[in-house]
Design a protein around this motif. Sequence first.
Motif, PDB file in Angstrom:
ATOM      1  N   GLU A  34       0.820  -1.238   0.066  1.00 49.16           N
ATOM      2  CA  GLU A  34       0.107   0.020   0.006  1.00 49.16           C
ATOM      3  C   GLU A  34       0.935   1.235  -0.006  1.00 49.16           C
ATOM      4  O   GLU A  34       1.932   1.180   0.735  1.00 49.16           O
ATOM      5  CB  GLU A  34      -1.077  -0.077   1.328  1.00 49.16           C
ATOM      6  CG  GLU A  34      -1.792  -1.258   1.220  1.00 49.16           C
ATOM      7  CD  GLU A  34      -2.456  -1.510   2.582  1.00 49.16           C
ATOM      8  OE1 GLU A  34      -3.606  -1.228   2.708  1.00 49.16           O
ATOM      9  OE2 GLU A  34      -1.699  -1.860   3.390  1.00 49.16           O
ATOM     10  N   LYS A  41      -3.075   4.485   0.070  1.00 45.89           N
ATOM     11  CA  LYS A  41      -3.752   4.044  -1.314  1.00 45.89           C
ATOM     12  C   LYS A  41      -3.509   2.594  -1.313  1.00 45.89           C
ATOM     13  O   LYS A  41      -2.337   2.094  -1.278  1.00 45.89           O
ATOM     14  CB  LYS A  41      -2.946   4.801  -2.411  1.00 45.89           C
ATOM     15  CG  LYS A  41      -3.575   4.486  -3.521  1.00 45.89           C
ATOM     16  CD  LYS A  41      -2.922   5.346  -4.894  1.00 45.89           C
ATOM     17  CE  LYS A  41      -3.662   5.129  -6.014  1.00 45.89           C
ATOM     18  NZ  LYS A  41      -2.714   5.696  -7.187  1.00 45.89           N
ATOM     19  N   PRO A  42      -4.648   1.780  -1.369  1.00 47.15           N
ATOM     20  CA  PRO A  42      -4.395   0.286  -1.440  1.00 47.15           C
ATOM     21  C   PRO A  42      -3.598  -0.139  -2.721  1.00 47.15           C
ATOM     22  O   PRO A  42      -3.494   0.648  -3.574  1.00 47.15           O
ATOM     23  CB  PRO A  42      -5.896  -0.161  -1.630  1.00 47.15           C
ATOM     24  CG  PRO A  42      -6.558   1.094  -1.303  1.00 47.15           C
ATOM     25  CD  PRO A  42      -5.867   2.290  -1.485  1.00 47.15           C
ATOM     26  N   SER A  43      -2.880  -1.182  -2.519  1.00 48.21           N
ATOM     27  CA  SER A  43      -2.046  -1.752  -3.602  1.00 48.21           C
ATOM     28  C   SER A  43      -3.009  -2.259  -4.659  1.00 48.21           C
ATOM     29  O   SER A  43      -4.091  -2.514  -4.489  1.00 48.21           O
ATOM     30  CB  SER A  43      -1.098  -2.831  -3.030  1.00 48.21           C
ATOM     31  OG  SER A  43      -1.570  -3.714  -2.533  1.00 48.21           O
ATOM     32  N   GLN A  70      -5.003  -5.531  -3.611  1.00 48.00           N
ATOM     33  CA  GLN A  70      -5.801  -5.159  -2.836  1.00 48.00           C
ATOM     34  C   GLN A  70      -7.023  -4.455  -3.392  1.00 48.00           C
ATOM     35  O   GLN A  70      -8.340  -4.685  -2.994  1.00 48.00           O
ATOM     36  CB  GLN A  70      -5.240  -4.396  -1.474  1.00 48.00           C
ATOM     37  CG  GLN A  70      -6.119  -4.166  -0.496  1.00 48.00           C
ATOM     38  CD  GLN A  70      -5.733  -3.353   0.568  1.00 48.00           C
ATOM     39  OE1 GLN A  70      -4.222  -3.015   0.506  1.00 48.00           O
ATOM     40  NE2 GLN A  70      -6.319  -3.143   1.727  1.00 48.00           N
ATOM     41  N   TYR A  71      -6.809  -3.350  -3.890  1.00 51.28           N
ATOM     42  CA  TYR A  71      -7.932  -2.770  -4.752  1.00 51.28           C
ATOM     43  C   TYR A  71      -8.846  -3.729  -5.427  1.00 51.28           C
ATOM     44  O   TYR A  71     -10.078  -3.352  -5.316  1.00 51.28           O
ATOM     45  CB  TYR A  71      -7.344  -1.730  -5.768  1.00 51.28           C
ATOM     46  CG  TYR A  71      -8.261  -1.060  -6.658  1.00 51.28           C
ATOM     47  CD1 TYR A  71      -8.309  -1.139  -7.921  1.00 51.28           C
ATOM     48  CD2 TYR A  71      -9.139  -0.243  -5.874  1.00 51.28           C
ATOM     49  CE1 TYR A  71      -9.206  -0.401  -8.834  1.00 51.28           C
ATOM     50  CE2 TYR A  71     -10.197   0.534  -7.007  1.00 51.28           C
ATOM     51  CZ  TYR A  71     -10.179   0.283  -8.163  1.00 51.28           C
ATOM     52  OH  TYR A  71     -11.020   0.912  -9.164  1.00 51.28           O
ATOM     53  N   TYR A 110     -10.834  -5.480  -2.844  1.00 56.11           N
ATOM     54  CA  TYR A 110     -11.877  -4.786  -2.140  1.00 56.11           C
ATOM     55  C   TYR A 110     -12.956  -4.127  -3.002  1.00 56.11           C
ATOM     56  O   TYR A 110     -13.896  -4.146  -2.783  1.00 56.11           O
ATOM     57  CB  TYR A 110     -11.015  -3.434  -1.717  1.00 56.11           C
ATOM     58  CG  TYR A 110     -11.811  -2.143  -1.256  1.00 56.11           C
ATOM     59  CD1 TYR A 110     -12.379  -2.262   0.027  1.00 56.11           C
ATOM     60  CD2 TYR A 110     -12.360  -1.107  -1.790  1.00 56.11           C
ATOM     61  CE1 TYR A 110     -13.051  -1.480   0.688  1.00 56.11           C
ATOM     62  CE2 TYR A 110     -13.331  -0.246  -1.519  1.00 56.11           C
ATOM     63  CZ  TYR A 110     -13.682  -0.356  -0.059  1.00 56.11           C
ATOM     64  OH  TYR A 110     -14.388   0.598   0.662  1.00 56.11           O
ATOM     65  N   MET A 149      -9.408   5.135  -0.567  1.00 57.53           N
ATOM     66  CA  MET A 149      -8.099   5.310   0.064  1.00 57.53           C
ATOM     67  C   MET A 149      -8.555   5.692   1.503  1.00 57.53           C
ATOM     68  O   MET A 149      -9.667   5.876   1.783  1.00 57.53           O
ATOM     69  CB  MET A 149      -7.285   6.415  -0.570  1.00 57.53           C
ATOM     70  CG  MET A 149      -6.697   6.024  -1.887  1.00 57.53           C
ATOM     71  SD  MET A 149      -6.009   7.535  -2.466  1.00 57.53           S
ATOM     72  CE  MET A 149      -7.466   8.164  -3.407  1.00 57.53           C
ATOM     73  N   ASN A 187       0.648  -4.587   6.919  1.00 57.92           N
ATOM     74  CA  ASN A 187      -0.865  -4.225   6.686  1.00 57.92           C
ATOM     75  C   ASN A 187      -1.288  -3.099   7.454  1.00 57.92           C
ATOM     76  O   ASN A 187      -1.199  -2.927   8.731  1.00 57.92           O
ATOM     77  CB  ASN A 187      -1.708  -5.624   7.000  1.00 57.92           C
ATOM     78  CG  ASN A 187      -3.282  -5.083   7.100  1.00 57.92           C
ATOM     79  OD1 ASN A 187      -3.751  -4.286   7.568  1.00 57.92           O
ATOM     80  ND2 ASN A 187      -3.732  -5.859   6.152  1.00 57.92           N
ATOM     81  N   THR A 243      -4.012  -1.270   7.644  1.00 59.46           N
ATOM     82  CA  THR A 243      -5.344  -1.336   8.484  1.00 59.46           C
ATOM     83  C   THR A 243      -5.239  -1.742  10.021  1.00 59.46           C
ATOM     84  O   THR A 243      -5.508  -1.305  10.897  1.00 59.46           O
ATOM     85  CB  THR A 243      -6.382  -2.194   7.933  1.00 59.46           C
ATOM     86  OG1 THR A 243      -6.570  -1.706   6.672  1.00 59.46           O
ATOM     87  CG2 THR A 243      -7.780  -2.093   8.682  1.00 59.46           C
TER      88      THR A 243
END
Length: 177
Positions: free
Chosen positions: A18, A54-56, A59-60, A63, A74, A125, A127
């Motif tokens: 990320e 910003k998600p990788s 992962q995006y 998600y 994001m 991670n 989160t």
Amino acid sequence: MAARIFSCRSSSSGGGGEQVFVAAVPLRAAKGPAQLVMSTAYSLNLQHFMVIIKPSPPQYSNYNHQAGGGGMNMMVYDFQPEEPENIWVAASALSGAEISGVILVRKLKKLPNRKCWFVSYAKQNTTDAAKIFNQNWDTKLRIGHHDCRHYCQGLVEYLTGDKIVLDHLNQSTCNTI
């Protein structure tokens, strides 16, 4: 140790994790004289800092699939006064008094187009790491001693291992995405 060079754009190559950004935005205040004071403070480079994750791309995709599409969200993390638009709270804070602060976590659809810098890729991670960091963050705010700059610095270091991020940003001539 060499100083880290900060990019003004999101990088599509690199760490693969990320992406961690730092953004500076104007200080918030109630309409009227307080808002004028805060606008003047912003023009003098007194600003509010926040961390954006910003998600990788992988992962995006997950998600976006789980959320039913609709674009990338994001996450924004920041630390500010509990009542940022209260003139008495602002006056107390500006006088150096300790006030109640709050950590805010919210979604963001796109990166700010000004005063936003890519710092690095997260080493873990975000989160889970941000949740742990926030649980241990003292929410008593004191401008210049324990404020949004210190929060930003601490969270970025916790996520990426990069130290003294804001000092390097202040030396950077590039300030847009």
